[in-house]
Structure formats: structure tokens, C-alpha cells
Write a protein that holds these residues in place. Structure first.
Motif, PDB file in Angstrom:
ATOM      1  N   GLY A  51     -26.781   5.289   4.552  1.00  0.00           N
ATOM      2  CA  GLY A  51     -26.465   4.688   5.869  1.00  0.00           C
ATOM      3  C   GLY A  51     -27.776   4.307   6.721  1.00  0.00           C
ATOM      4  N   SER A  52     -28.610   5.512   6.637  1.00  0.00           N
ATOM      5  CA  SER A  52     -29.919   5.098   7.374  1.00  0.00           C
ATOM      6  C   SER A  52     -30.966   5.901   6.669  1.00  0.00           C
ATOM      7  N   ILE A  53     -32.140   5.424   6.740  1.00  0.00           N
ATOM      8  CA  ILE A  53     -33.400   6.022   6.302  1.00  0.00           C
ATOM      9  C   ILE A  53     -34.316   6.453   7.682  1.00  0.00           C
ATOM     10  N   HIS A  54     -34.243   5.534   8.609  1.00  0.00           N
ATOM     11  CA  HIS A  54     -35.040   5.560   9.790  1.00  0.00           C
ATOM     12  C   HIS A  54     -34.022   6.172  10.923  1.00  0.00           C
ATOM     13  N   GLY A  55     -34.430   7.147  11.534  1.00  0.00           N
ATOM     14  CA  GLY A  55     -33.636   7.751  12.654  1.00  0.00           C
ATOM     15  C   GLY A  55     -33.485   7.041  13.730  1.00  0.00           C
ATOM     16  N   PRO A  58     -29.410   3.629  13.102  1.00  0.00           N
ATOM     17  CA  PRO A  58     -28.320   4.452  12.782  1.00  0.00           C
ATOM     18  C   PRO A  58     -27.063   3.767  12.357  1.00  0.00           C
ATOM     19  N   ALA A  59     -27.188   2.329  12.698  1.00  0.00           N
ATOM     20  CA  ALA A  59     -25.755   1.764  12.803  1.00  0.00           C
ATOM     21  C   ALA A  59     -25.082   1.574  11.331  1.00  0.00           C
ATOM     22  N   GLY A  60     -26.015   1.724  10.159  1.00  0.00           N
ATOM     23  CA  GLY A  60     -25.473   1.814   8.893  1.00  0.00           C
ATOM     24  C   GLY A  60     -24.507   3.142   8.596  1.00  0.00           C
ATOM     25  N   ALA A  61     -24.618   4.101   9.276  1.00  0.00           N
ATOM     26  CA  ALA A  61     -23.897   5.307   9.186  1.00  0.00           C
ATOM     27  C   ALA A  61     -22.456   5.173   9.519  1.00  0.00           C
ATOM     28  N   GLU A  62     -22.121   4.080  10.434  1.00  0.00           N
ATOM     29  CA  GLU A  62     -20.679   3.602  10.703  1.00  0.00           C
ATOM     30  C   GLU A  62     -20.120   3.174   9.339  1.00  0.00           C
ATOM     31  N   ILE A  63     -20.930   2.387   8.607  1.00  0.00           N
ATOM     32  CA  ILE A  63     -20.374   1.791   7.298  1.00  0.00           C
ATOM     33  C   ILE A  63     -20.113   3.130   6.414  1.00  0.00           C
ATOM     34  N   ALA A  64     -21.115   3.945   6.464  1.00  0.00           N
ATOM     35  CA  ALA A  64     -21.175   5.215   5.272  1.00  0.00           C
ATOM     36  C   ALA A  64     -19.760   5.878   5.736  1.00  0.00           C
ATOM     37  N   LEU A  78     -18.514   5.895  -6.426  1.00  0.00           N
ATOM     38  CA  LEU A  78     -19.190   5.827  -5.059  1.00  0.00           C
ATOM     39  C   LEU A  78     -19.747   6.838  -4.405  1.00  0.00           C
ATOM     40  N   TRP A  79     -20.959   7.023  -4.117  1.00  0.00           N
ATOM     41  CA  TRP A  79     -21.801   7.928  -3.544  1.00  0.00           C
ATOM     42  C   TRP A  79     -22.286   7.470  -2.125  1.00  0.00           C
ATOM     43  N   ILE A  80     -22.162   8.243  -1.107  1.00  0.00           N
ATOM     44  CA  ILE A  80     -22.399   7.735   0.411  1.00  0.00           C
ATOM     45  C   ILE A  80     -23.243   8.990   0.821  1.00  0.00           C
ATOM     46  N   VAL A  81     -24.475   8.517   1.367  1.00  0.00           N
ATOM     47  CA  VAL A  81     -25.353   9.385   2.074  1.00  0.00           C
ATOM     48  C   VAL A  81     -25.436   8.877   3.568  1.00  0.00           C
ATOM     49  N   GLU A  82     -24.779   9.600   4.512  1.00  0.00           N
ATOM     50  CA  GLU A  82     -24.844   8.919   5.801  1.00  0.00           C
ATOM     51  C   GLU A  82     -26.259   8.768   6.427  1.00  0.00           C
ATOM     52  N   HIS A  83     -26.849   9.900   6.327  1.00  0.00           N
ATOM     53  CA  HIS A  83     -28.044  10.011   7.129  1.00  0.00           C
ATOM     54  C   HIS A  83     -29.281  10.753   6.128  1.00  0.00           C
ATOM     55  N   LEU A  84     -30.084   9.967   5.603  1.00  0.00           N
ATOM     56  CA  LEU A  84     -31.210  10.845   4.718  1.00  0.00           C
ATOM     57  C   LEU A  84     -32.564  11.404   5.796  1.00  0.00           C
ATOM     58  N   ASN A  85     -32.544  11.208   7.128  1.00  0.00           N
ATOM     59  CA  ASN A  85     -33.417  11.373   7.825  1.00  0.00           C
ATOM     60  C   ASN A  85     -32.648  11.989   9.323  1.00  0.00           C
ATOM     61  N   PRO A  86     -31.919  13.143   9.047  1.00  0.00           N
ATOM     62  CA  PRO A  86     -31.155  13.967  10.090  1.00  0.00           C
ATOM     63  C   PRO A  86     -32.208  14.159  11.142  1.00  0.00           C
ATOM     64  N   ASP A  87     -33.300  14.644  10.964  1.00  0.00           N
ATOM     65  CA  ASP A  87     -34.437  15.098  12.089  1.00  0.00           C
ATOM     66  C   ASP A  87     -34.632  13.989  12.873  1.00  0.00           C
ATOM     67  N   GLY A  88     -34.874  12.602  12.167  1.00  0.00           N
ATOM     68  CA  GLY A  88     -35.203  11.224  12.976  1.00  0.00           C
ATOM     69  C   GLY A  88     -33.993  11.046  13.854  1.00  0.00           C
ATOM     70  N   VAL A  89     -32.722  11.021  13.187  1.00  0.00           N
ATOM     71  CA  VAL A  89     -31.594  10.698  14.246  1.00  0.00           C
ATOM     72  C   VAL A  89     -31.451  11.790  15.529  1.00  0.00           C
ATOM     73  N   THR A 214     -16.327  -5.807  13.146  1.00  0.00           N
ATOM     74  CA  THR A 214     -16.001  -7.008  12.238  1.00  0.00           C
ATOM     75  C   THR A 214     -17.249  -6.778  11.219  1.00  0.00           C
ATOM     76  N   LEU A 215     -18.409  -6.691  11.544  1.00  0.00           N
ATOM     77  CA  LEU A 215     -19.303  -6.662  10.510  1.00  0.00           C
ATOM     78  C   LEU A 215     -19.297  -5.295   9.620  1.00  0.00           C
ATOM     79  N   ARG A 216     -18.947  -4.272  10.305  1.00  0.00           N
ATOM     80  CA  ARG A 216     -18.849  -2.944   9.675  1.00  0.00           C
ATOM     81  C   ARG A 216     -17.923  -3.027   8.571  1.00  0.00           C
TER      82      ARG A 216
END
Length: 228
Positions: A51-55, A58-64, A78-89, A214-216
């Protein structure tokens, strides 16, 4: 995969059953980095979503999160990682807590970029960060047929070096243009596409700001279509 599931089970106190959330590891500041698996663990076709790699993107996390609540297609994993960078978030920063741009820290064609404090500092060495090592470990074990990395704010699908037919079909489904972004050193997609030929990892750049529902939904549906 069986050995990986046992290791995850020890880490979380439970087996990694389909649909369960498993802890992959921890960030620099000790925040959990987890994944949700949906589908059939033994399926040969595996799709992985970050869902995101840069904190601060974050928009991709909604898709995740949408995918986490959705059943995977029959015969897919299907594997889903919401945030790879939670400290940046948490800090609203592109970089992790060490100040490293994680998408310049992967080992393929890595080179020193910038200095500490720069937004795209590549870190002291490839895979110096726990977050990139976690991503590498997951990818090495899953060997997903397709991996999607969400970013912001360019509003396009990147020709990232995998199967351009997959990238083009995804772009058409989500109604974003297909373009080629300058290939930077040490990115996740360049490493994956080089390390695992025959698989496809690509970037989806969402628009800036709040993600339209809609895009989500189009992105979630396009990912499920890839998993079929």
C-alpha cells in the motif's frame, strides 16, 4: 513456504491461516510491519500488494484495506502489506526513521545518493534498513507472479521493466495513463524484475491528496483481476 509459516507462527503465536494477519517484522522504531493473506496458500499464482513505502504517500493504504476485506479469486493467493514504512507514516515523512528513502535502498544497482537529511538518501549501504530487509524476505519466499507498489502523486502506471502487457492492462482498468518513470538506482521494482525474471513488479502512482473512492475501487478490482 511451510518453514516461513512456522516462523511467522512463532512470531505471532498462531499459524498463518488464510485471511489472517501475520507479523513480518518491525520498523526502526519497533512498529509492527504486518501482512494479510487472502486466498489459497498452496495456489501457484501469488500476487503481492504494498500500500505504501513512503510515509507521506499513504493513499494506497486505502486500497490495501479494501483488499483485506475482500475475498481473493478462487485458486489465487493474495498478500497485502498496508504500510512498509510505519515510522514514516507516523512522522508524515517520505523516509524511514533513519532518514533513508526505502525505495533507493534495494540491492540492484544501488549506489550512494545524497546524504542524511536528503529526501532521497539511499542509506549507508543496500538493505541497510529493517524495512527493506523485511520486504526482500517476503518477496524471496513468496516469489509473487505480480507485485504492485503504490506511490503518489503522479497519477500514472509506470512501465517498470516487467511484462508491459500486464502494466498496460492494469492502467486501462484503473483509467490512468501508462508512462515510463526514470529508473532510479536501488528501487524495489528494478530489483524484483532483475532478480526474478518472468515475474512483474510495477509502480502505480496515485494522484496526490485524498484518494477518490472510485479510483480506490477500480484499483482493488484490477488487482483481483490480476490474481485470477
Amino acid at each position: 513456504m511451510k518453514r516461513y509459516r512456522r516462523r511467522l507462527g512463532r512470531a505471532t503465536g498462531a499459524a498463518a491461516a488464510p485471511g489472517s494477519r501475520v507479523v513480518l517484522g518491525h520498523s526502526v522504531r519497533g512498529r509492527r510491519i504486518s501482512a494479510v493473506e487472502r486466498g489459497v496458500p498452496a495456489a501457484s499464482r501469488k500476487v503481492l500488494v504494498f500500500g505504501s513505502i513512503h510515509g507521506n504517500e499513504p493513499a494506497g493504504a486505502e486500497i490495501a484495506r479494501t483488499l483485506e476485506r475482500t475475498a481473493a479469486p478462487e485458486g489465487a493467493d493474495l498478500w497485502i502489506v498496508e504500510h512498509l514504512n510505519p515510522d514514516g507514516v507516523a512522522a508524515h515523512t517520505r523516509q524511514n526513521a533513519h532518514g533513508v528513502d526505502l525505495n533507493r535502498n534495494f540491492p540492484y544497482r544501488w549506489r550512494p545518493l545524497g546524504h542524511h537529511g536528503d529526501p532521497t538518501w539511499s542509506g549507508p549501504r543496500p538493505l541497510s534498513e529493517p524495512e527493506t530487509r523485511i520486504a526482500r524476505a517476503l518477496i524471496r519466499r513468496l516469489r509473487p507472479a505480480v507485485t504492485i507498489w503504490f506511490h503518489q502523486p503522479r497519477a500514472l502506471v509506470d512501465r517498470s521493466g516487467g511484462d508491459v502487457g500486464i502494466e498496460r492492462a492494469f492502467a486501462r482498468r484503473v483509467r490512468l495513463p501508462l508512462h515510463r518513470i526514470t529508473p532510479y538506482p536501488g528501487t524495489a521494482t528494478r530489483w524484483q524484475n532483475h532478480r526474478y525474471p518472468g515475474t512483474t513488479a510495477f509502480v502505480v502512482e496515485l494522484p496526490g491528496g485524498r484518494l477518490a473512492s472510485t479510483l480506490r475501487d477500480r484499483c482493488a478490482e484490477a488487482i483481483l483481476a490480476l490474481a485470477r
